[in-house]
Design a protein around this motif. Sequence first.
Motif, PDB file in Angstrom:
ATOM      1  N   GLN A   1       0.849  -1.190   0.000  1.00 29.75           N
ATOM      2  CA  GLN A   1       0.000   0.000   0.000  1.00 29.75           C
ATOM      3  C   GLN A   1       0.894   1.254   0.000  1.00 29.75           C
ATOM      4  OE1 GLN A   1      -3.753  -0.292   2.465  1.00 29.75           O
ATOM      5  NE2 GLN A   1      -2.560  -1.887   3.491  1.00 29.75           N
TER       6      GLN A   1
ATOM      7  N   GLY B   1       1.537   5.278   0.045  1.00 37.68           N
ATOM      8  CA  GLY B   1       0.880   6.450   0.625  1.00 37.68           C
ATOM      9  C   GLY B   1       0.334   7.426  -0.396  1.00 37.68           C
ATOM     10  N   TYR B   2       0.947   7.474  -1.606  1.00 40.97           N
ATOM     11  CA  TYR B   2       0.488   8.406  -2.645  1.00 40.97           C
ATOM     12  C   TYR B   2      -0.923   8.073  -3.131  1.00 40.97           C
ATOM     13  CZ  TYR B   2       5.358   9.951  -3.386  1.00 40.97           C
ATOM     14  OH  TYR B   2       6.610  10.480  -3.243  1.00 40.97           O
TER      15      TYR B   2
ATOM     16  N   LYS C   1      -3.974   6.966  -1.933  1.00 37.81           N
ATOM     17  CA  LYS C   1      -5.187   6.848  -1.126  1.00 37.81           C
ATOM     18  C   LYS C   1      -6.387   7.293  -1.952  1.00 37.81           C
ATOM     19  CE  LYS C   1      -2.742   7.541   3.233  1.00 37.81           C
ATOM     20  NZ  LYS C   1      -2.553   8.395   4.420  1.00 37.81           N
TER      21      LYS C   1
ATOM     22  N   THR D   1      -6.839   3.346  -0.572  1.00 36.91           N
ATOM     23  CA  THR D   1      -6.190   2.105  -0.956  1.00 36.91           C
ATOM     24  C   THR D   1      -7.118   1.244  -1.812  1.00 36.91           C
ATOM     25  OG1 THR D   1      -4.940   0.231  -0.080  1.00 36.91           O
ATOM     26  CG2 THR D   1      -6.967   0.798   1.088  1.00 36.91           C
TER      27      THR D   1
ATOM     28  N   ASP E   1      10.479   5.283   1.995  1.00 34.97           N
ATOM     29  CA  ASP E   1       9.301   4.427   2.025  1.00 34.97           C
ATOM     30  C   ASP E   1       8.717   4.446   3.429  1.00 34.97           C
ATOM     31  OD1 ASP E   1       8.480   3.413  -0.358  1.00 34.97           O
ATOM     32  OD2 ASP E   1       9.786   1.661  -0.329  1.00 34.97           O
ATOM     33  N   PHE E   2       7.420   4.235   3.497  1.00 34.23           N
ATOM     34  CA  PHE E   2       6.742   4.285   4.785  1.00 34.23           C
ATOM     35  C   PHE E   2       6.146   2.927   5.105  1.00 34.23           C
ATOM     36  CE2 PHE E   2       7.055   8.519   3.182  1.00 34.23           C
ATOM     37  CZ  PHE E   2       7.285   9.307   4.306  1.00 34.23           C
TER      38      PHE E   2
ATOM     39  N   ALA F   1       3.753  -0.003   5.948  1.00 34.08           N
ATOM     40  CA  ALA F   1       2.390  -0.256   5.482  1.00 34.08           C
ATOM     41  C   ALA F   1       1.971  -1.662   5.904  1.00 34.08           C
ATOM     42  CB  ALA F   1       2.313  -0.120   3.962  1.00 34.08           C
TER      43      ALA F   1
END
Length: 355
Positions: free
Chosen positions: A227, A229-230, A232, A234, A312-313, A315
Amino acid sequence: MRALVALLSLLSLAWAGPEAVWVVREQVLEKGRVVEYIGTRRYPIPGEAALEPLIRQLSRPARPARFIFDPKRGWIAVQKLGYRLDVEAVRQAYRAALEAGKPSFVLPVTVEQPQPSVQNLWQRGIVELVGEGRTNFAGSLPSRIHNIRLASARFDGVQIPPGTVFSFNRALGPVTPATGYQKAWVIRGDRTVWDVGGGVCQVCTTLFRAAYFSGLPIVERHPHSYQVGYYKPTGLDATTAPPKDLRFKNDTPAHLLIQTSIQGQNLIFRFFGTKDREVSWRGPVILWRTPPLPTRYIYDATLPAGYRRQIDFAAEGALVRVYRTVRLQSGVVQQDVLESRYKAWGAVYLVGPRR
């Protein structure tokens, strides 16, 4: 004194040449029909020397028809006719009017039609907004934004004939340094790597959303590994890396025109054609979740000492479904389920050497 001023004014008018009359014809596509507007503009010509600057001012290339939003009229297609003026032909028209004592003369002009013109769009049934998709790229690196602009421009103005299947990869073409793409962060399987073309998948996602919200049949679509973040909400993303592709079918009764634009940090794809359906959707519905993976650090000795940047975040892993209902004007109702399986992902940091 006043009599002298009045006399000088009359003399200046007598010395001035005839006015140049510019006949303006423009066509606009609005509310499903082509409307023509005709008007004139007048330009005082104090002498023959003023003709060439006027010709430079009025000459222009044709500009293709394009839809714009008018607050009062809604979506309308406008165009710019091309104008070519021959200096000698204009001089002759001016001199003929001057010798005949006429107060004005019509500027001789060669008109060039734009491609496509509003007439072309109307003939192909491209008359209204069918649907649109949006994504946001706030926080992207300059190279990623460059790639988004470059790739999205490849689709601007593309027309899709009715009954055909559209391929993202075929329309995009090669993604290489030779075609202008730069390096940015790209998802490659289970890794985030620095490679050519980072950001192209955002273009793919935005195009997918335009097709999905237009109610078009999705022939092929692949979600991202995790997933992002850009993207949404999802469950409404699409990635492409040959042989993977994004493909959808134009099953509407008319051609579809793709227009792309960037407004602030938003990428927008719009489809124009003949709207013969209404689309509704619900979701995302998350059926299960798994926790994110541990944080990863990518060390790069070429970076400044102490450098640290999150690329990167974290997820969650998830199974996500989005439900769509398409109601055609014929009375047919179509329903489908878009399913996406995302892997759990950990935050990723790019770091330089220790100080």
